[in-house]
Design an enzyme around this catalytic site. Structure first.
Site, PDB file in Angstrom:
ATOM      1  N   ASP A  21      -5.963  -7.545  13.725  1.00  0.00           N
ATOM      2  CA  ASP A  21      -5.690  -8.817  14.346  1.00  0.00           C
ATOM      3  C   ASP A  21      -6.408  -9.206  15.372  1.00  0.00           C
ATOM      4  O   ASP A  21      -7.185 -10.286  15.530  1.00  0.00           O
ATOM      5  CB  ASP A  21      -4.286  -8.983  14.479  1.00  0.00           C
ATOM      6  CG  ASP A  21      -3.621  -7.731  15.408  1.00  0.00           C
ATOM      7  OD1 ASP A  21      -4.459  -6.740  15.641  1.00  0.00           O
ATOM      8  OD2 ASP A  21      -2.494  -7.826  15.654  1.00  0.00           O
ATOM      9  N   ASP A  64       0.881  -1.179   0.070  1.00  0.00           N
ATOM     10  CA  ASP A  64       0.020   0.178   0.138  1.00  0.00           C
ATOM     11  C   ASP A  64       0.780   1.132   0.007  1.00  0.00           C
ATOM     12  O   ASP A  64       0.343   2.487   0.417  1.00  0.00           O
ATOM     13  CB  ASP A  64      -0.815   0.030   1.148  1.00  0.00           C
ATOM     14  CG  ASP A  64      -2.070  -0.783   1.160  1.00  0.00           C
ATOM     15  OD1 ASP A  64      -2.369  -1.579   0.066  1.00  0.00           O
ATOM     16  OD2 ASP A  64      -3.074  -0.970   1.899  1.00  0.00           O
TER      17      ASP A  64
END
Length: 463
Positions: free
Chosen positions: A267, A118
């Protein structure tokens, strides 16, 4: 009569005002005490973790040794594995991470690598070269460079899954360098237990002795990864993913709704959603993957701000679902205390305000309030200190006396960073979003083979 009536009315109004003021101050005092009690309960979890770790260590390390000795199928019977390497403006690290992925011991035709880049600073050039290097070695490699950062890391991971049907997904941040046997170690557990969603290796560090800042971080994180995560896993509690150095079962990700980018701790968010649906996770304390620690105080604080705010966002999102889930009462309570850490910033602010009002205009520090403060101070200093000592002894084989000498400095810096990042937790609870800002790393060790050899020297668990 009107004068008398006026005086009488004024006296009644004054009495009412005094009574109302007393009630407000009494309420403020009760809130102050509740905040202190909340902190004392949270602080007690340090000791619970230590007790679970010491109580279960021998039995659990023996079980881990059994799992790591399980035979794998022949290469022809092994499954496809997708290795995802998410990166953002980390050009100096990408090719090194790709080289480490190429060294993984898994049949080439079953190994698939995605570089999820990204970057906005031109690092994609390094990613292109890394993917070309992988393809030259016969590895199926793909570069996915998004024109935007929707969902941040979670969005990149989810986007990568759209291009793969591999049943297992290993996630490795590009500053982590796995040993060649990383996949085989973790896959033994996943192939042995069809309801295991995640086999999580322990994060280790390449540069723990680089300077004062990295040395402090190593001791704090060893307490978390080597002691706390192990204790949660061994006692059957929900274990949050570390965000890297683990292998996910794709079916569990999909069933839980996939990666979601509405928090900075994607996460932890996915870990909870998966386990609330009945899947299990396993923390492998003896399987280590070395990575890099931020080597300046500013970068460390920036990283901790993201972690603190992300945790608070997950608390806001998940806590109610924990109590609606089929988890046992014990798991719900322990999970609530774990998620309760995300309320730290908000409760700290409330404690400060109510305490200041109580001292300035209320009863002042009562004996009960002072007792709670002393208990809390002991917990905040002694609890983490014990976890750090046990972590260094068990994970590093360190001598206790030198670690005791380092403990005051570690404690001061830990508290300083924690207080500096309180704003992140408060922002999260009020729903104020911020972009995912990565932590700069330098890639000081260029050879992944050499880097792997710098990993924790602790041997496999004894059987």
């Amino acid at each position: 009569m009107s004068i008398v009536g006026g005086i009488s009315g004024s006296g009644h109004s004054s009495t009412s005002l005094s009574f109302a003021r007393w009630k407000v101050l009494e309420f403020d005092h009760q809130v102050f005490l509740l905040c202190l009690a909340f902190y004392c309960v949270l602080g007690s979890t340090f000791f619970w973790i230590l007790i679970q770790y010491l109580r279960l260590r021998r039995r659990s390390t023996a079980e881990e040794a059994r799992i790591l000795a399980l035979p794998l199928p022949a290469d022809s019977g092994l499954p496809n594995i997708l290795v995802q390497l998410p990166t953002f403006n980390e050009g100096t690290l990408i090719r090194r991470a790709a080289k480490a992925a190429a060294n993984l011991d898994w049949p080439r035709q079953l190994l698939h690598v995605q570089v999820l880049d990204d970057s906005t600073d031109g690092s994609v050039v390094h990613s292109e070269r890394a993917v070309a290097d992988l393809r030259d070695q016969g590895i199926d490699a793909l570069l996915l460079h998004r024109p935007n950062r929707d969902g941040f890391k979670a969005g990149a991971l989810a986007g990568g899954l759209l291009h793969s049907d591999a049943p297992y997904v290993a996630i490795l941040d590009v500053d982590y360098l796995p040993k060649p046997d990383f996949l085989r170690d973790c896959m033994r557990a996943l192939l042995d237990d069809p309801r295991l969603a995640l086999a999580q290796a322990r994060c280790d560090y390449l540069n723990g002795d680089e300077n004062l800042v990295t040395g402090v971080q190593q001791r704090i994180l060893d307490a978390h990864f080597a002691v706390e995560q192990a204790a949660r896993s061994w006692s059957g509690q929900i274990v949050p993913s570390n965000g890297t150095c683990g292998i996910w079962r794709r079916a569990a990700i999909d069933e839980a709704g996939g990666w979601q980018g509405d928090t900075l701790a994607e996460d932890m968010d996915l870990s909870y959603r998966v386990q609330l649906r009945g899947w299990r996770t396993l923390f492998l304390a003896s399987v280590t993957v070395p990575g890099e620690l931020p080597n300046t105080f500013q970068n460390w604080r920036r990283q901790q701000f993201r972690w603190t705010k992300g945790s608070a966002e997950v608390t806001r999102k998940i806590l109610a679902a924990v109590w609606r889930s089929p988890l046992t009462l014990n798991q719900k309570v322990v999970s609530t205390l774990h998620l309760g850490g995300g309320l730290f910033g908000f409760v700290f602010g409330l404690t400060f305000v109510t305490g200041a009002i109580d001292i300035a205009w209320g009863t002042g520090l009562t004996g009960f309030a002072l007792a709670l403060i002393l208990i809390l101070a002991a917990e905040v200093i002694v609890g983490p200190g014990l976890l750090q000592l046990v972590g260094q002894k068990c994970a590093r084989g360190a001598a206790i006396l030198p670690e005791l000498r380092r403990l005051p400095l570690v404690t001061v810096l830990r508290l300083a960073v924690g207080l500096a990042n309180l704003g992140g937790a408060i922002e999260a609870l009020f729903g104020r979003g911020t972009p995912f800002v990565g932590t700069p790393k330098e890639g000081g060790t260029s050879d992944p083979v050499t880097a792997a050899s710098l990993s924790s020297h602790v041997a496999r668990p004894e059987s």
